[in-house]
Write an enzyme that holds these catalytic residues in place. Sequence first.
Site, short mmCIF file in Angstrom:
data_model
loop_
_atom_site.label_atom_id
_atom_site.label_comp_id
_atom_site.label_asym_id
_atom_site.label_seq_id
_atom_site.Cartn_x
_atom_site.Cartn_y
_atom_site.Cartn_z
N GLY A 68 38.97 50.79 52.54
CA GLY A 68 39.36 50.74 53.94
C GLY A 68 38.15 50.88 54.85
N SER A 87 35.67 47.46 47.07
CA SER A 87 35.96 47.06 48.43
C SER A 87 34.90 47.65 49.36
CB SER A 87 37.38 47.47 48.81
OG SER A 87 37.76 46.89 50.04
N ASP A 89 38.88 25.68 30.54
CA ASP A 89 38.10 26.58 29.68
C ASP A 89 38.42 26.38 28.21
OD1 ASP A 89 40.59 27.80 29.37
OD2 ASP A 89 40.15 29.38 30.81
N ILE A 104 45.10 32.00 32.28
CA ILE A 104 43.88 32.57 32.85
C ILE A 104 42.87 31.45 33.04
CG2 ILE A 104 41.90 34.08 32.42
CD1 ILE A 104 43.73 36.02 31.03
N ASP A 125 41.07 37.56 44.53
CA ASP A 125 40.99 38.53 45.62
C ASP A 125 41.31 37.82 46.93
OD1 ASP A 125 40.16 40.32 47.65
OD2 ASP A 125 38.60 41.16 46.38
N HIS A 166 42.76 42.12 44.84
CA HIS A 166 41.72 42.96 45.43
C HIS A 166 41.58 44.28 44.67
CE1 HIS A 166 38.91 44.31 48.35
NE2 HIS A 166 39.67 45.29 48.77
#
Length: 521
Positions: free
Chosen positions: A73, A161, A242, A248, A410, A449
Site C-alpha cells: 500500500g 509491491s 512453451d 500455465i 499482476d 499481485h
Amino acid sequence: MTACDRLHQESGAAMRVSEAQPRPAAGGLAAHCEVIAYLDERTGADGQKFAIGLHLRLPDAWNRRFVFQGQGGTDGVLGSGDAQPGGGQPSALNQGYATVTTDAGHANAPGPLGGASFGLDPQARIDFGYRADDVVTRQAKHFIQAYYGRLPKYSYFLGCSNGGRHGMVITQRFPEHFDGVAAGAPAFRMPEKGLSGAAVTQAFAAIAPKAPDGRPILAQALSQADMDLLSKAIAQSCDAADGLADGIIDNVPACRFSPRTLQCSAEKTASCLSAAQVTAVENYFQGPTTAQGRRIYAPYPYDSGIATEGWRRWILGTAPDSRVNAFNVSFGATLAYLYMTPPHAPLASEADAVYDFYRSVDVTEAHAKIFGTSAAMPESSVQTISANAVDLSGFRARRGKLLLYHGVSDPTFSALDTLDWYKRLMNAAGGEKETADFARLFLVPGMNHCSGGPATDSFDVLTPLVNWVEQGRAPERIQARAGAKTPWPERSRPLCPYPRQARYLGTGSIEQAENFTCAVP
C-alpha cells in the site's frame, strides 16, 4: 530490569521508545523482546502529527541475522514485524532472525483519504519515498547491538509491491545496509502507475452502464463471462508456446494474442466482446498515453490470470452499483495528494469523490504534475518515490544479492515493466552473465499481485537468498507450489531466472516440479 526493559532508556530528543517488553512464546511467535519506537516526531502540514514508527522483534534464540520486512500500500501502519518469507515457511522471527517493520513516517487515518493525506507534507513524502528505509535500518541495528552486544552478521530485506519498491530503494540509495534483498512485484514507478490507473479507469468507466446516480458501474464494464472468454482465448493462443498445454503460459515473450480476435461482428453475444470492450481492454494491456502520445506506464503481458477475482478486485471491483470498491480506484487519492505537485487538494472525504476525481482528471495535465516541483516540494514525486535507476554499482561492490520476482498476471504493477528494468540493468552491468552474478529475476506465470491466480504462487524467497549471500549458491530455480483455489492444487513447478523458462522433460507427471528443467527458449 531485563535487557529488553533497558531499551526504554534509549529514548531521547530524536526518538521515543513507547514499548520494550519481553514476550514469552505465545500466539505462534517465539520468545522475544518487542520494541516499538517513534523517531523524529513533529507537527507537519495542516497540523498533522508525524513520526517514523519502528516495530522491532528480537528473538531470544538469535541466529545473528536481521530481516527488514517492507510493507504494501502506502505503508502507514507498523505491521506485525515478524517477517513472512512465503512458501508456508515459519516467520523469520520464528527462524531466529531479528525483524523490523515501519510505517514509513506516517499513520493512516480512516476513510478513503487516510492513506494519502500525508502527501500534503513535503517531509512526509521524503520519509515515505526513501528516508525511513535508512533511518529505521540504522536505528534497528543500534537496538540489536544494544540488546545482543553485537551487530547482525547478515542483513536481509523482504518486500512485495510497495515493499518491493522499498527493497529497490535500498539497493540504489543505501547499498551499505543489506547483504540480500528480495523484491516482489516492485512498485518502482508508483507515480506513473497511479496515473495509468486513472486512465484505465476512465476507459472502462466509459463503457460501463450507469447507476441511478449517473456514475458508471465500473464492475459491469466486463462481466465475469467476458473475463472468462478473454482468459480462455489467451490460453488457447499462447499456452502451448512453451511445449506443453497445461494452463500455465511459461513462454511469455512468444505470446502474441490480440483481443480483436474476440470482437463481435454484429450484436454483442456471450461468445464475443463488443468493439468498445475490445478498445478498453487494449488500452489497459498496451498502456495508456497522454494526448501527445507519450506512454504513461508500461504495457501488460497477456496471461490467463485475467479472469481471477484478484485481477477484478484491482481493476474493476465487484460492487453492483457506483459505490466502487476496485483497489485501483481506492488509490485515486494518492494521485491527488501524493503524486501530483502541487497536490490536487482538497478532495471530499467520501469514496464517491475519489472515484469522480479518478475518472475525470486530465491525465495529460496530471502527467506533467507527477514530474512537477514547487517551492515547498523541490523534488517531484517521481524523483522522491520512484526507484527506477539501474546503477547498482554500490550494492554490487559490497557483493549484495538482489532476487526479483513478479507475477505475469499482476493487474497493477506490470511484469513487463520489471522485465524492462532488468534488461536495462543487464546493459548497465555489462551483460546477462555479469548481472546474474548479483541480480536475478523470476517471473511467475498466472500469478496476480504478489499472490493468487492460476499459478504456482507459494514459494520461499528468504532461503534461496540466504544461500546465495552466505554460501555463494545462486538460485538456479525456486520450488513453487500451486494454491488450493487453482485448477491443480497439487501442482509444483520450478520458477526460473530470466531468460530461462520452465520446460517439461517429457516424462513423468506434469504436476511435479522434478519433471521440469529451466531452459533458455
